[in-house]
Design a protein around this motif. Structure first.
Motif, short mmCIF file in Angstrom:
data_model
loop_
_atom_site.label_atom_id
_atom_site.label_comp_id
_atom_site.label_asym_id
_atom_site.label_seq_id
_atom_site.Cartn_x
_atom_site.Cartn_y
_atom_site.Cartn_z
N VAL A 172 0.86 -1.25 0.09
CA VAL A 172 -0.06 0.17 0.07
C VAL A 172 0.84 1.32 -0.08
O VAL A 172 0.64 2.20 -0.58
N TRP A 173 1.97 1.28 0.58
CA TRP A 173 2.80 2.29 0.83
C TRP A 173 3.42 2.58 -0.53
O TRP A 173 3.74 3.82 -0.74
N VAL A 174 3.72 1.66 -1.33
CA VAL A 174 4.33 1.82 -2.75
C VAL A 174 3.21 2.30 -3.61
O VAL A 174 3.25 3.25 -4.32
N LEU A 175 1.86 1.94 -3.60
CA LEU A 175 0.87 2.34 -4.29
C LEU A 175 0.24 3.63 -4.01
O LEU A 175 0.17 4.42 -4.94
N ASN A 176 0.65 4.04 -2.91
CA ASN A 176 0.16 5.51 -2.79
C ASN A 176 1.18 6.59 -2.51
O ASN A 176 1.09 7.83 -2.22
N ALA A 177 2.39 6.06 -3.25
CA ALA A 177 3.46 7.27 -3.38
C ALA A 177 2.95 8.54 -4.20
O ALA A 177 2.41 8.44 -5.10
N PRO A 178 3.54 9.56 -3.94
CA PRO A 178 3.27 10.58 -4.93
C PRO A 178 4.01 10.66 -6.00
O PRO A 178 3.34 11.11 -7.00
N TRP A 198 -8.25 3.40 -10.63
CA TRP A 198 -7.00 2.58 -10.72
C TRP A 198 -6.55 2.18 -9.34
O TRP A 198 -6.09 0.97 -9.12
N LEU A 199 -6.36 3.05 -8.62
CA LEU A 199 -5.89 2.86 -7.24
C LEU A 199 -6.65 1.89 -6.32
O LEU A 199 -6.31 0.83 -5.71
N ALA A 200 -7.84 2.08 -6.54
CA ALA A 200 -8.90 1.12 -5.83
C ALA A 200 -8.78 -0.14 -6.14
O ALA A 200 -8.71 -1.12 -5.56
N ARG A 201 -8.50 -0.60 -7.48
CA ARG A 201 -8.32 -1.85 -8.24
C ARG A 201 -7.22 -2.43 -7.61
O ARG A 201 -7.20 -3.47 -7.21
N GLN A 202 -6.15 -1.59 -7.62
CA GLN A 202 -4.91 -2.20 -7.03
C GLN A 202 -4.86 -2.54 -5.52
O GLN A 202 -4.16 -3.38 -5.13
N LEU A 203 -5.25 -1.57 -4.91
CA LEU A 203 -5.48 -1.74 -3.27
C LEU A 203 -6.05 -3.10 -3.08
O LEU A 203 -5.64 -3.84 -2.38
N ALA A 204 -7.29 -3.56 -3.82
CA ALA A 204 -8.08 -4.28 -3.49
C ALA A 204 -7.37 -5.69 -3.95
O ALA A 204 -7.61 -6.67 -3.29
N ALA A 205 -6.66 -5.44 -4.90
CA ALA A 205 -5.69 -6.70 -5.26
C ALA A 205 -4.65 -7.13 -4.58
O ALA A 205 -4.39 -8.24 -4.44
N CYS A 206 -3.93 -6.23 -3.77
CA CYS A 206 -3.07 -6.50 -2.91
C CYS A 206 -3.52 -6.78 -1.51
O CYS A 206 -2.50 -7.23 -0.43
N LEU A 207 -4.70 -6.73 -1.18
CA LEU A 207 -5.14 -7.13 0.35
C LEU A 207 -5.19 -8.51 0.41
O LEU A 207 -5.60 -9.40 -0.44
N PRO A 208 -4.78 -9.06 1.66
CA PRO A 208 -4.76 -10.59 1.84
C PRO A 208 -6.61 -11.28 1.96
O PRO A 208 -7.22 -10.15 2.13
#
Length: 218
Positions: A172-178, A198-208
């Motif tokens: 998540v820290w990588v995905l939310n980087a400026p 896009w961010l919502a999809r990536q976040l959902a995909a990386c959650l356990p």
């Protein structure tokens, strides 16, 4: 009574002066970048003396951080981020899908406010001087702390094992980087709304997976 009125008037005047200085500083940062920022020039543009800038905010590095801090919340009201609606929505999310959507919206709105300020400092190919380098380290550390709190709280609500929390924080820290926002929105021409989706999809995909859940994780 008169003394209280005088104190309130002085406080209001000082606050307005600080707002004016920071508004001018933000414009200067976005238009010309951090290296071009000068306290003397800033003071002249804001209609105050350089000493007033130092007294109200501090030096160049402090001005940059103050501009950033005001932009983070969108105003200079004394309301903690934890009490603002977008953060409350995130804190109350009870499913991976809801959390991913809320976190993406929170992040997109945050970068809508601060993206130009951060981009003025972290310009590709430009070396960072001491103040800018310290600023970059500070906001990176603050972002890591915020990410850790948000992911850890979600993990506790959903019953993730401890072993799943740390790698999720990293992702998540990588995905939310400026830098990610800057590359997609400013440099690639995406709209903020497209970035949010896009961010919502990536976040959902990386959650356990949620323990005990079956089918779609969200």
């Amino acid at each position: 009574m008169a003394r209280d009125y005088d104190n309130r008037a002085r406080t209001a005047a000082a606050r307005e002066t600080r707002r004016r200085i920071l508004a001018v500083a933000r414009t200067s940062l976005v238009d010309d970048g951090y290296p071009a920022l000068r306290i003397s020039t800033l003071a002249t543009a804001a209609g105050v003396s350089p000493q007033t800038v130092y007294n109200a905010i501090g030096g160049k590095a402090e001005v940059l951080k103050a501009v950033y801090d005001v932009a983070v919340v969108g105003d200079d009201e004394p309301v903690p981020m934890s009490e603002r609606p977008e953060f409350i929505r995130l804190a109350e999310a009870t499913s991976p899908a809801d959390w991913s959507s809320a976190y993406a919206h929170y992040t997109a709105e945050l970068y809508r406010r601060i993206g130009h300020v951060v981009g003025a400092v972290l310009r590709p190919g430009e070396a960072l001087d001491g103040g800018a380098g310290q600023f970059a380290e500070t906001i990176d550390r603050e972002r890591r702390i915020g990410t850790t709190h948000a992911v850890t709280a979600l993990g506790a609500r959903l019953g993730w094992p401890d072993s799943a929390v740390a790698p999720t924080i990293d992702a998540v820290w990588v995905l939310n980087a400026p830098e990610v926002y800057d590359r997609l929105v400013r440099r690639s021409g995406w709209s903020v709304e497209r970035y949010e989706r896009w961010l919502a999809r990536q976040l959902a995909a990386c959650l356990p997976p949620t323990p005990g859940a079956s089918g779609d994780r969200g």
